[in-house]
Motif scaffolding. Structure first.
Motif, PDB file in Angstrom:
ATOM      1  N   GLN A 243      15.051   5.781   8.951  1.00  0.00           N
ATOM      2  CA  GLN A 243      14.049   6.667   9.529  1.00  0.00           C
ATOM      3  C   GLN A 243      12.675   6.478   8.883  1.00  0.00           C
ATOM      4  OE1 GLN A 243      15.195   7.251  12.212  1.00  0.00           O
ATOM      5  NE2 GLN A 243      15.837   9.379  12.417  1.00  0.00           N
TER       6      GLN A 243
ATOM      7  N   ILE B 100       5.819   4.118  13.890  1.00  0.00           N
ATOM      8  CA  ILE B 100       5.123   5.100  14.723  1.00  0.00           C
ATOM      9  C   ILE B 100       3.699   5.312  14.216  1.00  0.00           C
ATOM     10  CG2 ILE B 100       5.088   7.531  15.417  1.00  0.00           C
ATOM     11  CD1 ILE B 100       8.193   7.389  15.293  1.00  0.00           C
TER      12      ILE B 100
ATOM     13  N   LEU C 242       1.899   3.736  21.438  1.00  0.00           N
ATOM     14  CA  LEU C 242       2.183   5.147  21.648  1.00  0.00           C
ATOM     15  C   LEU C 242       0.905   5.976  21.654  1.00  0.00           C
ATOM     16  CD1 LEU C 242       5.222   5.630  19.241  1.00  0.00           C
ATOM     17  CD2 LEU C 242       5.301   5.345  21.737  1.00  0.00           C
TER      18      LEU C 242
ATOM     19  N   ALA D 124       3.247  11.253  22.177  1.00  0.00           N
ATOM     20  CA  ALA D 124       4.497  10.536  21.921  1.00  0.00           C
ATOM     21  C   ALA D 124       4.707  10.333  20.423  1.00  0.00           C
ATOM     22  CB  ALA D 124       4.488   9.194  22.648  1.00  0.00           C
ATOM     23  N   GLN D 125       3.641  10.044  19.718  1.00  0.00           N
ATOM     24  CA  GLN D 125       3.766   9.905  18.267  1.00  0.00           C
ATOM     25  C   GLN D 125       4.260  11.205  17.637  1.00  0.00           C
ATOM     26  OE1 GLN D 125      -0.324   8.461  17.591  1.00  0.00           O
ATOM     27  NE2 GLN D 125       0.557   6.713  16.497  1.00  0.00           N
TER      28      GLN D 125
ATOM     29  N   GLU E 271       5.949  13.676  19.045  1.00  0.00           N
ATOM     30  CA  GLU E 271       7.320  13.968  19.439  1.00  0.00           C
ATOM     31  C   GLU E 271       8.326  13.113  18.679  1.00  0.00           C
ATOM     32  OE1 GLU E 271       7.263  13.362  23.640  1.00  0.00           O
ATOM     33  OE2 GLU E 271       6.387  15.335  24.092  1.00  0.00           O
ATOM     34  N   GLN E 272       8.022  11.839  18.538  1.00  0.00           N
ATOM     35  CA  GLN E 272       8.957  10.954  17.850  1.00  0.00           C
ATOM     36  C   GLN E 272       9.002  11.231  16.351  1.00  0.00           C
ATOM     37  OE1 GLN E 272       8.802   6.792  18.941  1.00  0.00           O
ATOM     38  NE2 GLN E 272       8.266   7.255  21.051  1.00  0.00           N
TER      39      GLN E 272
END
Length: 403
Positions: free
Chosen positions: A344, A351, A357, A361-362, A364-365
């Motif tokens: 992770q 990210i 992205l 989106a950044q 959220e991820q």
């Protein structure tokens, strides 16, 4: 004390915490460090809730909190200053009230000061170790030796002791290096928020800043791509002009912060493919020696602290004859956790530096990654106890001091 003698090689965050945790659990642990003095290296380190919880239980929380930067909130912005999750940010690594942003040298000293006289031996460079059914024999460069029941390798990503346990694994570059530096707070003139951990995310690179030393300095970490072999070192000199050029078109605040830097250091970013095992019957590994991780979740030191407490739980009421099974239970429990954090952390770095992205989106991820690692809620001591690592089911409160 239980009568168990433990030699810990390496006085980094993991090694010192391991000795503190083992001594709190009645185990005679001594740290052997190759350096002749603990130098105040100018690098920041963030101790998140999963680490600060353990240190508080071990009685060093107040001393460490006193030297932490006064972080009250997080900021995540694009390279052009657009917030990716609002401001104040709805995104964060963990609870800022229980997070300590620290100067590594000051932190190391606070941990060393928590050990009794004689429990930290400086100028002792480990050059060899051998084990048999009676114990482990440790050799040092100065010709001295130590006999112990257990040897803990906490000697970092370039561990000499790793090869005593399994086939040594070479560090793996992420294709990224970091410029690091410290700026006195009085030079910033309001340029930086000295109560925030601030990150700017941009194409192929990112920029992180947070206060340390009780707010006296701002710690800078600027991640940029590289195809060079850069040392995994906090002391390799860098070029401030090159750093400034890399961020020339970014948010003017980033350029202004860099403009107040007199010097910088280059730091190679590496981790390592997971080892197939960490332990023999008398030797085990801890921290970067076992599972180096990239810094993008701020979890390197925290995972070493989790290791330290888990190992201490595994050794409660141990005797020299049953170390092998206990060490294997320790590594089995830690391998899954540290493997997740490694994966992770790499994903978070991608990210941060994404060229594809958008901000939503950044956010959220990143939120999904942070949720998966459970920085706020993961309690290594409780996990170890629930997994049955503690001998005789003895509760932590009966052994660990200063709750």
């Amino acid at each position: 004390m239980t009568g168990l003698r433990v030699a810990v090689v390496g006085a980094g965050i993991g090694g010192l915490t391991a000795a503190i945790a083992m001594r709190a659990n009645g185990i005679d642990a001594t740290v052997y460090e190759q350096a002749h003095e603990l130098k105040a290296l100018g690098a920041g380190v963030a101790i998140a809730t999963n680490g600060s919880r353990i240190l508080s239980r071990l009685g060093v929380g107040d001393a460490v909190a006193a030297i932490a930067g006064p972080v009250t909130h997080y900021q995540f912005r694009t390279w052009q200053a657009t917030p990716i999750a609002g401001e104040p940010s709805t995104l964060g690594f963990d609870d800022p009230a229980r997070t300590w942003c620290l100067h590594r040298g000051e932190f190391q000293k606070a941990l060393a000061d928590a050990l009794p006289a004689g429990a930290l031996q400086l100028g002792r460079s480990c050059v060899g170790a051998s084990e048999d059914s009676d114990g482990v024999h440790v050799e040092f460069a100065d010709g001295t030796t130590v006999d112990a029941d257990l040897l803990v390798g906490a000697d970092g990503i370039h561990s000499r002791l790793q090869g005593k346990v399994t086939r040594a694994a070479e560090p793996v570059s992420e294709g990224i290096m970091a410029y690091r530096g410290l700026i006195p707070a009085e030079r910033l003139h309001g340029i930086a928020d000295m109560n925030a951990s601030s990150m700017w995310l941009g194409p192929a690179q990112s920029f992180l800043a947070y206060p340390v030393s009780a707010g006296r300095f701002l710690n800078i970490v600027a991640f940029v791509p590289t195809n060079l072999s850069v040392a995994e070192s906090w002391t390799a000199p860098g070029d401030v002009a090159e750093l400034a050029a890399a961020y020339r078109d970014w948010d003017p605040k980033v350029s202004a912060i860099i403009g107040e830097m007199d010097s910088t250091f280059r730091w190679g970013i590496y981790d390592r493919e997971p080892l197939n095992h960490w332990s023999t019957d008398r030797i085990t590994l801890l921290g970067d020696s076992a599972h180096a991780v990239t810094p993008h979740l701020g979890q390197g030191a925290n995972q070493a602290i989790e290791d330290a407490m888990t190992l201490a739980v595994a050794l409660r009421e141990a005797d020299a004859g049953d170390l092998g099974p206990r060490l294997r239970r320790y590594e089995d429990l830690r391998m899954e956790r540290t493997g997740l954090v490694r994966r992770q952390a790499r994903a978070a770095g991608r990210i941060y530096r994404s060229t594809e992205l958008g901000p939503r989106a950044q956010a959220e991820q990143l939120r999904a990654i942070l949720d998966s690692v459970a920085i706020d809620t993961y309690d290594a001591e409780r996990v170890a106890e629930q997994a049955g690592l503690a001998a005789c089911g003895q509760p932590a409160s009966a052994v660990t001091s200063n709750r």
